[in-house]
Design an enzyme around this catalytic site. Structure first.
Site, PDB file in Angstrom:
ATOM      1  N   GLY A 162      -1.411   5.933  -4.151  1.00 45.96           N
ATOM      2  CA  GLY A 162       0.002   5.603  -4.077  1.00 45.96           C
ATOM      3  C   GLY A 162       0.667   5.486  -5.437  1.00 45.96           C
ATOM      4  O   GLY A 162       1.810   5.921  -5.621  1.00 45.96           O
TER       5      GLY A 162
ATOM      6  N   GLN B 136       2.584   1.089   2.504  1.00 45.14           N
ATOM      7  CA  GLN B 136       2.224   0.004   3.404  1.00 45.14           C
ATOM      8  C   GLN B 136       2.559   0.321   4.858  1.00 45.14           C
ATOM      9  O   GLN B 136       2.004  -0.290   5.773  1.00 45.14           O
ATOM     10  CB  GLN B 136       2.936  -1.265   2.969  1.00 45.14           C
ATOM     11  CG  GLN B 136       2.225  -2.543   3.313  1.00 45.14           C
ATOM     12  CD  GLN B 136       0.813  -2.634   2.763  1.00 45.14           C
ATOM     13  OE1 GLN B 136      -0.154  -2.532   3.524  1.00 45.14           O
ATOM     14  NE2 GLN B 136       0.676  -2.816   1.465  1.00 45.14           N
TER      15      GLN B 136
ATOM     16  N   THR C 268      -8.729  20.582 -10.075  1.00 45.83           N
ATOM     17  CA  THR C 268      -9.386  20.991  -8.832  1.00 45.83           C
ATOM     18  C   THR C 268      -9.313  19.870  -7.809  1.00 45.83           C
ATOM     19  O   THR C 268      -9.635  18.723  -8.096  1.00 45.83           O
ATOM     20  CB  THR C 268     -10.862  21.353  -9.100  1.00 45.83           C
ATOM     21  OG1 THR C 268     -10.900  22.380 -10.088  1.00 45.83           O
ATOM     22  CG2 THR C 268     -11.553  21.825  -7.831  1.00 45.83           C
TER      23      THR C 268
ATOM     24  N   HIS D 249      -6.019   4.234   1.078  1.00 47.03           N
ATOM     25  CA  HIS D 249      -6.813   3.038   1.374  1.00 47.03           C
ATOM     26  C   HIS D 249      -6.039   1.975   2.138  1.00 47.03           C
ATOM     27  O   HIS D 249      -6.575   0.915   2.447  1.00 47.03           O
ATOM     28  CB  HIS D 249      -7.411   2.450   0.087  1.00 47.03           C
ATOM     29  CG  HIS D 249      -6.423   1.742  -0.788  1.00 47.03           C
ATOM     30  ND1 HIS D 249      -6.420   0.373  -0.951  1.00 47.03           N
ATOM     31  CD2 HIS D 249      -5.419   2.208  -1.550  1.00 47.03           C
ATOM     32  CE1 HIS D 249      -5.450   0.029  -1.781  1.00 47.03           C
ATOM     33  NE2 HIS D 249      -4.829   1.120  -2.156  1.00 47.03           N
TER      34      HIS D 249
ATOM     35  N   ASN E 207       5.103  -5.039   0.922  1.00 50.16           N
ATOM     36  CA  ASN E 207       3.676  -5.300   1.037  1.00 50.16           C
ATOM     37  C   ASN E 207       3.352  -6.785   1.222  1.00 50.16           C
ATOM     38  O   ASN E 207       2.335  -7.136   1.806  1.00 50.16           O
ATOM     39  CB  ASN E 207       2.930  -4.766  -0.189  1.00 50.16           C
ATOM     40  CG  ASN E 207       3.600  -5.151  -1.493  1.00 50.16           C
ATOM     41  OD1 ASN E 207       4.745  -4.776  -1.747  1.00 50.16           O
ATOM     42  ND2 ASN E 207       2.904  -5.892  -2.332  1.00 50.16           N
TER      43      ASN E 207
ATOM     44  N   CYS F 128      -1.241 -19.636  -9.743  1.00 51.73           N
ATOM     45  CA  CYS F 128      -1.373 -20.926 -10.427  1.00 51.73           C
ATOM     46  C   CYS F 128      -1.674 -20.677 -11.898  1.00 51.73           C
ATOM     47  O   CYS F 128      -2.588 -19.925 -12.230  1.00 51.73           O
ATOM     48  CB  CYS F 128      -2.505 -21.738  -9.808  1.00 51.73           C
ATOM     49  SG  CYS F 128      -2.261 -22.115  -8.072  1.00 51.73           S
TER      50      CYS F 128
END
Length: 371
Positions: free
Chosen positions: A71, A179, A237, A201, A151, A322
Site C-alpha cells: 500500500g 483498509q 521483474t 496483507h 484504519n 505513552c
C-alpha cells in the site's frame, strides 16, 4: 491462556486458499514472465490471471492494475507519480488531516519540491465534509487524495460524493482503499476515482504485495525506472509468487459472504460492552458508516495500553501513545475533537474471518475482571 487476535486492520493471516495458490510457484513457474520461451509463457499467464482477479474485485480492467510492493508504494506512486508527470497543469493537492502516514509523508515531501497541499479537517465522526473539499479547489488544483476508510476508527469517507466533485472540476482523484478492500464492496467506476490503492496483507494475502488501480488515460511518472515492466510504470521483474497470492485473496473476498458474520459479531461485541460498562465506554467514529469489522472504543478515564497490558494474550491496538507518563492521542482522535479523558482509553478491536463468538466472550470476561 489461548491467544486471541483482534488486530486484523494491522495485518491479516494468510488464507489457506492463498497458501495453496502460491505453493506451485515455489517449485514450478520459475521463468521470467517477460521471456518469450516455454519457461516464461506460463508465468506470464498466471500473472495475468492474478491481475484479472484483482481487477474483478474493484470493477476495473486488468490493464488498469499495477502490482506494487504494498500500500505504501502504491500511495507514493499515485501521489508522486501523478504530480511529477502533470505538474505543468498545477501544483495544488487536497487531502485530509487524518490520512495514513503513507499519504501524509509523500505530501510533505511534495511540499518540499513545490507542491501546495491543503489539509481538510473532519467532523466529530471522523468524516470529511465534501463541501469543504469543493471550497478548497482552485485553478491550480491538480489532485485530491482521501482515504476510503479510516484504519483507526473504520469510518467510511464520502468517496462517491467527492468523486463527483473531482469529475466536475476535472481534478484527478485518488483514494487509499487499503483498509476497505475485501471488507466492503468497491467499484472504481461507481466511486469515480482515477487511482485506488490496495494492500495485500489487509485482505489475507502476503505482506510485500499491493496494487494500484490507474484509470486508462491517467499518466504517471514511474518511481522506479528500468525496463518496461507493469506497462512501463513500475520497472523490475514482477514478484509472481506474491501477485498470485494477492489475486487469489481478491477472488476469495469477492465470492465469500463472510462480512455479514463479522459485522454481526462486531455489533454483538459493542452491545455487550455497552450493557456492561454503560457510560464508561464510548464509541469513536461513525456509529453506522464504518467498516463492518472495526470497533474503536474508549474506556473513559482509563489508559488503553494499560488495559491491553493486563490481557497479554489479546492482540489489539490503542489510540494513544505513552511518553514518560504522559498520554498523546493519535492524530485521528485529536482531529475528531476527542478529549484526552476519553481518547487516552481508546482501543481498536478489528475482527476478521477467523474471529469467533467464544473469543469475543472471553475478551468481555477479561475486561469485566480488570475494569
Amino acid at each position: 491462556m489461548e491467544k486471541i487476535y483482534l488486530d486484523y486492520n494491522a495485518s491479516t493471516p494468510l488464507a489457506p486458499e492463498v497458501v495453496d495458490a502460491m505453493q506451485p510457484l515455489l517449485s514450478d513457474f520459475y521463468g521470467n514472465p517477460s521471456a518469450l520461451h516455454w519457461a516464461g509463457s506460463p508465468v506470464k499467464e498466471v500473472l495475468q490471471n492474478a491481475r484479472e482477479q484483482v481487477a474483478n474485485l474493484i470493477g476495473s480492467t486488468a490493464g488498469e492494475v499495477i502490482f506494487t510492493s504494498g500500500g505504501s508504494e502504491a500511495n507514493n506512486l499515485a501521489l508522486k507519480g501523478y504530480y511529477f508527470k502533470n505538474r505543468h497543469k498545477g501544483n495544488h493537492i487536497i487531502t485530509s488531516k487524518i490520512e495514513h502516514p503513507a499519504i501524509m509523508n509523500p505530501c510533505k515531501f511534495l511540499e518540499q519540491v513545490g507542491a501546495k497541499v491543503t489539509y481538510i479537517g473532519v467532523d466529530q465522526f471522523g468524516r470529511v465534509i465534501p463541501e469543504e473539499i469543493e471550497k478548497a479547489i482552485k485553478k491550480e488544483t491538480l489532485m485530491i487524495s482521501i482515504m476510503h476508510s479510516n484504519n483507526e476508527t473504520g469510518t467510511l469517507q464520502p468517496i462517491k460524493e467527492i468523486g463527483k466533485i473531482a469529475e466536475k472540476y476535472g481534478v484527478a482523484f485518488h483514494t487509499d482503499a487499503s483498509q476497505s478492500a475485501g471488507k466492503i464492496s468497491i467499484d472504481v467506476n461507481e466511486l469515480k476515482v482515477d487511482l485506488l490503492t490496495i494492500a495485500g496483507h489487509k485482505l489475507y494475502a502476503p505482506k510485500g504485495i499491493g496494487a494500484l488501480f490507474i484509470r486508462n488515460g491517467i499518466e504517471l511518472e514511474p518511481l522506479i525506472h528500468g525496463a518496461g515492466h507493469e506497462f512501463g510504470i513500475r520497472a523490475g521483474t514482477e514478484n509472481t509468487l506474491l501477485a498470485v497470492g494477492l489475486g487469489k485473496a481478491c477472488e476469495i473476498v469477492k465470492h465469500q459472504e463472510t462480512n455479514q458474520h463479522i459485522k454481526e459479531l462486531t455489533h454483538y461485541f459493542w452491545r455487550q460492552l455497552q450493557a456492561e460498562f454503560g457510560e464508561q465506554v464510548v464509541l469513536n467514529g461513525h456509529p453506522e458508516l464504518r467498516l463492518p469489522n472495526t470497533l474503536n472504543v474508549s474506556f473513559v478515564r482509563k489508559v488503553g495500553q494499560d488495559l491491553l497490558s493486563a490481557i497479554p494474550n489479546l492482540a489489539a491496538s490503542t489510540g494513544s501513545a505513552c511518553h514518560a507518563g504522559s498520554i498523546e492521542l493519535s492524530p485521528v482522535l485529536k482531529e475528531m475533537g476527542v478529549s484526552e479523558e476519553v481518547g487516552m482509553g481508546a482501543i481498536r478491536f478489528s475482527l476478521g474471518r477467523y474471529t469467533t463468538k467464544d473469543e469475543i466472550d472471553q475478551i468481555l470476561f477479561y475486561f469485566k475482571k480488570i475494569i
